[in-house]
Design a protein around this motif. Sequence first.
Motif, PDB file in Angstrom:
ATOM      1  N   TRP A  40       0.820  -1.207   0.000  1.00  0.00           N
ATOM      2  CA  TRP A  40       0.000   0.000   0.000  1.00  0.00           C
ATOM      3  C   TRP A  40       0.855   1.260   0.000  1.00  0.00           C
ATOM      4  CZ3 TRP A  40      -4.832  -0.013  -1.352  1.00  0.00           C
ATOM      5  CH2 TRP A  40      -5.604  -1.156  -1.153  1.00  0.00           C
ATOM      6  N   ALA A  41       1.963   1.227   0.709  1.00  0.00           N
ATOM      7  CA  ALA A  41       2.839   2.393   0.735  1.00  0.00           C
ATOM      8  C   ALA A  41       3.429   2.667  -0.648  1.00  0.00           C
ATOM      9  CB  ALA A  41       3.950   2.195   1.757  1.00  0.00           C
ATOM     10  N   LEU A  42       3.841   1.610  -1.359  1.00  0.00           N
ATOM     11  CA  LEU A  42       4.401   1.780  -2.704  1.00  0.00           C
ATOM     12  C   LEU A  42       3.343   2.273  -3.683  1.00  0.00           C
ATOM     13  CD1 LEU A  42       6.671  -1.387  -2.899  1.00  0.00           C
ATOM     14  CD2 LEU A  42       7.439   0.996  -3.008  1.00  0.00           C
ATOM     15  N   ALA A  43       2.121   1.780  -3.538  1.00  0.00           N
ATOM     16  CA  ALA A  43       1.046   2.245  -4.418  1.00  0.00           C
ATOM     17  C   ALA A  43       0.821   3.738  -4.236  1.00  0.00           C
ATOM     18  CB  ALA A  43      -0.232   1.465  -4.138  1.00  0.00           C
ATOM     19  N   ALA A  44       0.855   4.212  -2.977  1.00  0.00           N
ATOM     20  CA  ALA A  44       0.710   5.648  -2.729  1.00  0.00           C
ATOM     21  C   ALA A  44       1.920   6.418  -3.241  1.00  0.00           C
ATOM     22  CB  ALA A  44       0.511   5.890  -1.236  1.00  0.00           C
ATOM     23  N   ALA A  45       3.126   5.806  -3.152  1.00  0.00           N
ATOM     24  CA  ALA A  45       4.345   6.472  -3.627  1.00  0.00           C
ATOM     25  C   ALA A  45       4.289   6.710  -5.134  1.00  0.00           C
ATOM     26  CB  ALA A  45       5.564   5.628  -3.267  1.00  0.00           C
ATOM     27  N   VAL A  46       3.628   5.807  -5.885  1.00  0.00           N
ATOM     28  CA  VAL A  46       3.477   6.004  -7.329  1.00  0.00           C
ATOM     29  C   VAL A  46       2.682   7.274  -7.596  1.00  0.00           C
ATOM     30  CG1 VAL A  46       2.480   5.051  -9.443  1.00  0.00           C
ATOM     31  CG2 VAL A  46       3.626   3.535  -7.818  1.00  0.00           C
ATOM     32  N   PHE A  47       1.596   7.441  -6.874  1.00  0.00           N
ATOM     33  CA  PHE A  47       0.797   8.662  -7.041  1.00  0.00           C
ATOM     34  C   PHE A  47       1.579   9.898  -6.599  1.00  0.00           C
ATOM     35  CE2 PHE A  47      -2.243  11.637  -4.977  1.00  0.00           C
ATOM     36  CZ  PHE A  47      -2.834  12.115  -6.134  1.00  0.00           C
ATOM     37  N   TYR A  48       2.321   9.790  -5.498  1.00  0.00           N
ATOM     38  CA  TYR A  48       3.100  10.934  -4.983  1.00  0.00           C
ATOM     39  C   TYR A  48       4.167  11.368  -5.987  1.00  0.00           C
ATOM     40  CZ  TYR A  48       5.831  13.751  -1.705  1.00  0.00           C
ATOM     41  OH  TYR A  48       6.497  14.785  -1.091  1.00  0.00           O
ATOM     42  N   ALA A  49       4.751  10.387  -6.711  1.00  0.00           N
ATOM     43  CA  ALA A  49       5.781  10.716  -7.696  1.00  0.00           C
ATOM     44  C   ALA A  49       5.216  11.503  -8.865  1.00  0.00           C
ATOM     45  CB  ALA A  49       6.440   9.436  -8.198  1.00  0.00           C
ATOM     46  N   LEU A  50       3.920  11.372  -9.135  1.00  0.00           N
ATOM     47  CA  LEU A  50       3.300  12.062 -10.262  1.00  0.00           C
ATOM     48  C   LEU A  50       2.806  13.456  -9.909  1.00  0.00           C
ATOM     49  CD1 LEU A  50       1.290   9.018 -11.670  1.00  0.00           C
ATOM     50  CD2 LEU A  50       3.274  10.108 -12.738  1.00  0.00           C
ATOM     51  N   LEU A  51       2.863  13.826  -8.635  1.00  0.00           N
ATOM     52  CA  LEU A  51       2.483  15.181  -8.238  1.00  0.00           C
ATOM     53  C   LEU A  51       3.595  16.167  -8.597  1.00  0.00           C
ATOM     54  CD1 LEU A  51       0.909  14.464  -4.723  1.00  0.00           C
ATOM     55  CD2 LEU A  51      -0.312  15.013  -6.841  1.00  0.00           C
ATOM     56  N   PRO A  52       3.268  17.403  -8.900  1.00  0.00           N
ATOM     57  CA  PRO A  52       4.307  18.382  -9.260  1.00  0.00           C
ATOM     58  C   PRO A  52       5.225  18.679  -8.073  1.00  0.00           C
ATOM     59  CG  PRO A  52       2.177  19.455  -9.011  1.00  0.00           C
ATOM     60  CD  PRO A  52       1.912  17.986  -8.955  1.00  0.00           C
ATOM     61  N   PRO A  53       6.476  19.020  -8.334  1.00  0.00           N
ATOM     62  CA  PRO A  53       7.428  19.282  -7.223  1.00  0.00           C
ATOM     63  C   PRO A  53       7.000  20.424  -6.311  1.00  0.00           C
ATOM     64  CG  PRO A  53       8.570  19.041  -9.330  1.00  0.00           C
ATOM     65  CD  PRO A  53       7.127  19.110  -9.644  1.00  0.00           C
ATOM     66  N   TRP A  54       6.262  21.369  -6.853  1.00  0.00           N
ATOM     67  CA  TRP A  54       5.867  22.523  -6.054  1.00  0.00           C
ATOM     68  C   TRP A  54       4.632  22.265  -5.188  1.00  0.00           C
ATOM     69  CZ3 TRP A  54       0.956  23.374  -7.496  1.00  0.00           C
ATOM     70  CH2 TRP A  54       0.577  23.059  -8.804  1.00  0.00           C
ATOM     71  N   ALA A  55       4.070  21.046  -5.232  1.00  0.00           N
ATOM     72  CA  ALA A  55       2.863  20.745  -4.451  1.00  0.00           C
ATOM     73  C   ALA A  55       3.166  20.850  -2.960  1.00  0.00           C
ATOM     74  CB  ALA A  55       2.361  19.351  -4.794  1.00  0.00           C
ATOM     75  N   ASN A  56       2.299  21.503  -2.237  1.00  0.00           N
ATOM     76  CA  ASN A  56       2.475  21.763  -0.797  1.00  0.00           C
ATOM     77  C   ASN A  56       1.916  20.600   0.020  1.00  0.00           C
ATOM     78  OD1 ASN A  56       3.042  23.049   1.621  1.00  0.00           O
ATOM     79  ND2 ASN A  56       1.127  24.225   1.599  1.00  0.00           N
ATOM     80  N   VAL A  57       2.489  19.396  -0.204  1.00  0.00           N
ATOM     81  CA  VAL A  57       2.037  18.208   0.511  1.00  0.00           C
ATOM     82  C   VAL A  57       3.242  17.352   0.848  1.00  0.00           C
ATOM     83  CG1 VAL A  57      -0.303  18.089  -0.467  1.00  0.00           C
ATOM     84  CG2 VAL A  57       1.618  17.055  -1.705  1.00  0.00           C
ATOM     85  N   THR A  58       3.106  16.589   1.940  1.00  0.00           N
ATOM     86  CA  THR A  58       4.141  15.617   2.326  1.00  0.00           C
ATOM     87  C   THR A  58       3.638  14.219   2.014  1.00  0.00           C
ATOM     88  OG1 THR A  58       3.240  15.438   4.563  1.00  0.00           O
ATOM     89  CG2 THR A  58       4.949  17.126   4.175  1.00  0.00           C
ATOM     90  N   PHE A  59       4.583  13.272   1.985  1.00  0.00           N
ATOM     91  CA  PHE A  59       4.186  11.908   1.652  1.00  0.00           C
ATOM     92  C   PHE A  59       3.216  11.327   2.682  1.00  0.00           C
ATOM     93  CE2 PHE A  59       4.951   7.280   1.913  1.00  0.00           C
ATOM     94  CZ  PHE A  59       4.388   6.927   0.694  1.00  0.00           C
ATOM     95  N   PRO A  60       3.432  11.516   4.019  1.00  0.00           N
ATOM     96  CA  PRO A  60       2.455  10.979   4.973  1.00  0.00           C
ATOM     97  C   PRO A  60       1.049  11.525   4.736  1.00  0.00           C
ATOM     98  CG  PRO A  60       4.472  11.536   6.110  1.00  0.00           C
ATOM     99  CD  PRO A  60       4.615  12.069   4.722  1.00  0.00           C
ATOM    100  N   LEU A  61       0.963  12.832   4.383  1.00  0.00           N
ATOM    101  CA  LEU A  61      -0.355  13.406   4.115  1.00  0.00           C
ATOM    102  C   LEU A  61      -0.997  12.751   2.880  1.00  0.00           C
ATOM    103  CD1 LEU A  61      -2.516  15.567   4.702  1.00  0.00           C
ATOM    104  CD2 LEU A  61      -1.223  17.122   3.219  1.00  0.00           C
ATOM    105  N   VAL A  62      -0.193  12.612   1.824  1.00  0.00           N
ATOM    106  CA  VAL A  62      -0.710  11.972   0.610  1.00  0.00           C
ATOM    107  C   VAL A  62      -1.070  10.518   0.894  1.00  0.00           C
ATOM    108  CG1 VAL A  62      -0.096  11.237  -1.732  1.00  0.00           C
ATOM    109  CG2 VAL A  62       0.532  13.521  -0.936  1.00  0.00           C
ATOM    110  N   LEU A  63      -0.250   9.832   1.683  1.00  0.00           N
ATOM    111  CA  LEU A  63      -0.523   8.438   2.005  1.00  0.00           C
ATOM    112  C   LEU A  63      -1.844   8.306   2.750  1.00  0.00           C
ATOM    113  CD1 LEU A  63       0.275   5.467   2.130  1.00  0.00           C
ATOM    114  CD2 LEU A  63       1.656   5.986   4.161  1.00  0.00           C
ATOM    115  N   GLY A  64      -2.100   9.196   3.702  1.00  0.00           N
ATOM    116  CA  GLY A  64      -3.353   9.141   4.440  1.00  0.00           C
ATOM    117  C   GLY A  64      -4.553   9.366   3.536  1.00  0.00           C
ATOM    118  N   ALA A  65      -4.454  10.398   2.686  1.00  0.00           N
ATOM    119  CA  ALA A  65      -5.563  10.665   1.763  1.00  0.00           C
ATOM    120  C   ALA A  65      -5.750   9.506   0.779  1.00  0.00           C
ATOM    121  CB  ALA A  65      -5.298  11.975   1.011  1.00  0.00           C
TER     122      ALA A  65
END
Length: 851
Positions: A214-239
């Motif tokens: 599940w963590a890797l699946a969320a990491a795939v989505f996190y990698a596709l977000l723009p670098p300037w996005a104001n989010v952290t990986f734990p926040l993205v993982l929770g959402a």
Amino acid sequence: MLKRLKPFLGPALALVLLAAAAWVLSAQLSGHGLQEILDTLAQETERDLLLAFGLTAVNFAVLAGYDILALRYIGHPLSHARAAFASFAGNAFSNTIGLSTLAGSSVRYRLYSSWGLSAAEIAKIVVFTTLTLWLGLFSIGGIIFTVQPLPLPDWVTLPFHTTRPLGFILLLPPAIYLLAASRKESTWRIGKFELILPEFRSAFVQVVIASLDWALAAAVFYALLPPWANVTFPLVLGAFLLGQIAGLISQVPGGLGVFESCLIFLLTPRIPAPTLFAALVAYRVVYYAAPLAVASALLGVRETIAARNTLKGILGFLGDWLPVVAPRALAVTTFLAGALLLFSGATPSVSSRLDWLQNFLPLSVLEASHFLGSLAGLGLLILARGLHKRLDAAYYVTAMVLFMGIIASLLKGLDYEEAFFLTVLLLALLPCHKFFYRKASLLSEGFTFGWITAIVLALGCSVLLGLMAYGDDALDRELWWVFTFEDEASRFMRATVGILVGVVFVAVLRLMRSARPRYAPVCEGDMQIVRTLVSKSPDTFAHLAMLRDKSFLLSKDGAGFLMYAMAGRSWVCMGDPVGPPAVRAELAWRFREMVDLYAGWTAFYQAGKANLGLYLDLGLTIVKIGEEARVFLPEFSLAGQARKGLRYTRNMVEKEGCVFELVPAAEVGPLMPELRAVSDAWLASKNAREKKFSLGFFDVKYLSDCAMAVVRREGRIVAFANLWECEGREELSVDLMRYSPEAPPSVMEYLYIMLMLWGREQGYQWFNLGMAPFSGLERHFLAPTWTRLGGLLYSYGGTLYNFQGLRRFKDKFDPVWESKYLACPGGTVPPRVLANIATLVSGGVRGVMTK
């Protein structure tokens, strides 16, 4: 009431959640156009995409641990490579289609069952992997919701305002599961179900692998977000996990819409909705679509390899039908190619291409190419008929004309589209030479009314297109001798005149041909050729040609013939054409064309199954008319209990003083008066008349050419039968069988017995007992009408013809029954053709109603 509605509650909930998700998406994306989303999607960098694909590959490698652990859990020694393949294929389908385990379980069942696992073992694997999935979701979801809680929306009426309490709740199932495994509880009962728990070590690895998944699946989505996005990986993982839980509960395939709406709702304050939606689209492509495409391809390859035998059957089927379909398809396509060249020559070229050609191509080359291209179109229209009839010459000429058309298309206006079409057609034609095996002249072959109409329509449309394209210029005679790159109307005029001259030339050549005779006269030269071919034929029915009551059609190389007669509109070929396969095909087509000139009905009577494809190709309908009996002589004897009746017949006839004798053809002449006396007595006793066409009749010249089997009683001939022999000793048969009233009752059966024994000694393979009319026809109510009528005639037509008695008599010799057919036009024609054949056999209508 509740029980009735229960099956519909799940789908109804899914539809409600899907509708709600669609409403949330539309609300969040309102004010943002599609182009804005597409532009944002196009801004994904190669680095982000490569990272996302890499993380996806790692994630599916981790997912393989699900099936490896499951196989260890059930104690099956399947290799890790196969487990990884089943995991990849199953998860690729289940991720996209939905996690109701339907898709993934079906794929796993197909693979594991082919590798020898039982249904019970596969069911345990499915339960184990599903449990592992949920354990991982609960574990990592519980951890992230507790450590990094997300605020809940204001409209959610819960006693808590963050996901932390939800995290504690989610951690309970994995904790209880690990605790039970550590205490070595062997069985875990949940209602009526029993779950055998794995060891603690395996259970712990199970939870860790699922959490990492599940963590890797969320990491795939996190990698596709723009670098300037104001989010952290734990926040993205929770959402991400909250959206996945909502999608899983909804049972919407792949959580489509529900997952996206949750993430947009939770992350939109920090990331603009178009940017977030574009990342979600990219995520669907990278994590869902790409693995599904790869898995589908791999499964397709595997199933293709596994279905080699099925593929062999399909290829065998295609091999049977390709010779029938390919020539017709190529003929139609060639006709279309000819029309394309004509239409292209009648319409203006693309001006930009013509300007480009003008820079280096001489005008004379362009003029010649345009003219030759139109002539090639006319040639293809005519050659299509030859291809349809499988002519060898048509194959070669068509290949040359297609090549000429390709060159002309490129040089007359750089028409690469039609050149490509002609090239594909040429490449399809080249490997099909074996389908065009008939040796015949192109100009000697007839054109049906349909073909002539099609050619005239194509030419007319070509001229009409030219007149519409060029208007009055196409009729201006002053343009005839104008040669410039721009004056395409003059090129159209010259090409049209050339085409018309070509049509007139072909028509004149055909008109100068001598008309085919309605009846082909039998001359001694033809009879000598036929006699030689009859002696070499492996089929004894060819001896019917020696009766001289039929006309002959000889092949052009003298290697075969067919014999035919006419009655009414029916032109009936007796049996199949005699000769090699290519010769039979040539003769059948020539016979069909000859009959077509006089608007007759082409018929092949008593046709064998070996040539049914040819007759279907001629456009004829196949009707079963009976069965032919053949005895395999190497196995024939009078020994054994089954042949007790035949031994009795032989002993009884010989006790009455009868003796079997075989008289060579050279010694038959002096016996003719005695044989005629027996024949006349037989006809008188039966109150019958001589038959013709498919049966022999008493003719001195015909019988003098055959060896004769006779039965003598006290020195006098009381029965006889003329013998049909083959040069290669493939088959032996008799034709005219007569006996006198003084002969014993079973003398004909005795004659058959002695001939079969003699034939076996001489090395013959088969003895042909002849056909039993209407035998073997189905009377089932779903059978064709003609077949049912024939079956009724066989059962109840004994008043005039003893059909069943004939079948029973031949069955005494344990023959092999082979179906015989009538090939003729369909519809209401077969009964009329059979009526005409009956008049040929019986010598007239009166003979049909009497013996």
